[in-house]
Design an enzyme around this catalytic site. Sequence first.
Site, short mmCIF file in Angstrom:
data_model
loop_
_atom_site.label_atom_id
_atom_site.label_comp_id
_atom_site.label_asym_id
_atom_site.label_seq_id
_atom_site.Cartn_x
_atom_site.Cartn_y
_atom_site.Cartn_z
N ASP A 9 0.80 -1.23 -0.16
CA ASP A 9 0.02 -0.02 -0.08
C ASP A 9 0.94 1.30 -0.08
O ASP A 9 1.81 1.36 0.80
CB ASP A 9 -0.95 0.13 1.23
CG ASP A 9 -2.00 1.20 1.33
OD1 ASP A 9 -1.90 2.12 0.52
OD2 ASP A 9 -2.64 1.23 2.21
N ASP A 105 -2.69 2.54 -6.46
CA ASP A 105 -1.65 2.65 -5.34
C ASP A 105 -1.55 1.61 -4.33
O ASP A 105 -0.82 1.56 -3.11
CB ASP A 105 -1.75 3.95 -4.41
CG ASP A 105 -3.04 3.96 -3.70
OD1 ASP A 105 -3.88 2.86 -4.00
OD2 ASP A 105 -3.30 4.91 -2.98
N GLU A 106 -2.31 0.26 -4.73
CA GLU A 106 -2.24 -0.88 -4.19
C GLU A 106 -1.97 -2.03 -5.02
O GLU A 106 -2.59 -2.09 -5.89
CB GLU A 106 -3.43 -0.94 -3.00
CG GLU A 106 -3.64 -0.13 -1.97
CD GLU A 106 -4.65 -0.67 -1.29
OE1 GLU A 106 -4.95 -0.19 0.09
OE2 GLU A 106 -5.71 -1.55 -1.81
#
Length: 398
Positions: A9, A105-106
Amino acid sequence: MNPVIFLVDMNAFFISCEMTRNSKLIGIPAAVAGNPQNRTGIVLAANYEARRFGVKTAMTLNNALKLCPTMTVVPPDHRFYRQKSSEVMNLLSKYTPIIEQSSIDEAWLDMTGTENLFGKPADAAKLIMEDIKENLGLWCSIGISEGKFLSKMASDMKKPLGITELWKRDIQTKLWPLSIKSMHGVGAKTYEKLHSLGIETIGDFANLKKDDAHQILGKFGLDLYHHAHGIDTTPVQVISPDDMKSIGRSTTLPEDLVDIEQLKYILLTLCEDIGRSARKHNKRGRTVNLTLKSSDFKVIHRQVTIKATFNTMEIYEAGYHLLKLHLNPKIPIRLIGVSISGFEDTSVPEQISIFNMDEFNKRDTIGNNRNEKIDMVMDSIRNKYGSDKISRASLIIK
């Protein structure tokens, strides 16, 4: 061999990306938001210095600046963020080929069987974190477990730059004492319902009878029950970008929203990304799909067929029309998503729209070649000079 799943993350991703090219933002309150000059728009990302003042994602910029008047605000540059995201994913592929990117973003990584290469899971996570920090200048947190749910929960336990292991054997001591509100998947409405029944912790929910969990929340209750017991066999799925049956973007909101002005801004931001991707791959789609997930985790999908297009405003107008039709002002929205599919060969003549809404069909954006030319010019300017050099007035919330 027991599975080993990582959830990587990226911390405060958009503003962290900006900090890699502007060191003056490091160590001071800063955020990415809609229109810094006019103090309008919403906060898309805030760094940890700004968060200490109470600034949150999806907050209006005007309210954020009231909380933190000295906060530096920069306009969004989604092309740059996609580029940095691609760099992150390329780096992660050095450690495993089995990567499922869940958002910009993960990503989940299946690290099963890599111990001989990178050491124990915590050691491998440290290698990845340091690699990202040293080579990309970005921060991340990593959750480690046997499954996707527990690794996601673990990644939230320590931010920024946190590595957390959460194995099934530890759930009674590490997971169950946590507030049910912190459980991935539990929104405001679900929390209110569980709170009214005296269910305050994840352990309280785990100790229900399975039938009671089902009776309280339906099928979703069973999913939560299994997750509370560490049961999650969902595999990490590699999705090939070449297998492009649709182009979609969605975002889970950190706070539930009912304000259509805020939601339409987010919708247009998503459509900008979809339109640019569709034009890049020369994909004209005929079906626009809107997804709304409410705070009680009910999901609705609504779609409409239009003339084949890759024009941003045509995609947006279709999505916005569906949003106006199906948004219930009494039910907060937790997730909003939009996609375009039904791609046609660009050599095939365009078909007559079967979008049977007279008022909508009268809009100038539908079938308007002028808008496609505008898109092309905007793409060209952004590609040459950067995404922050030109923006739509429609992205400003007044």
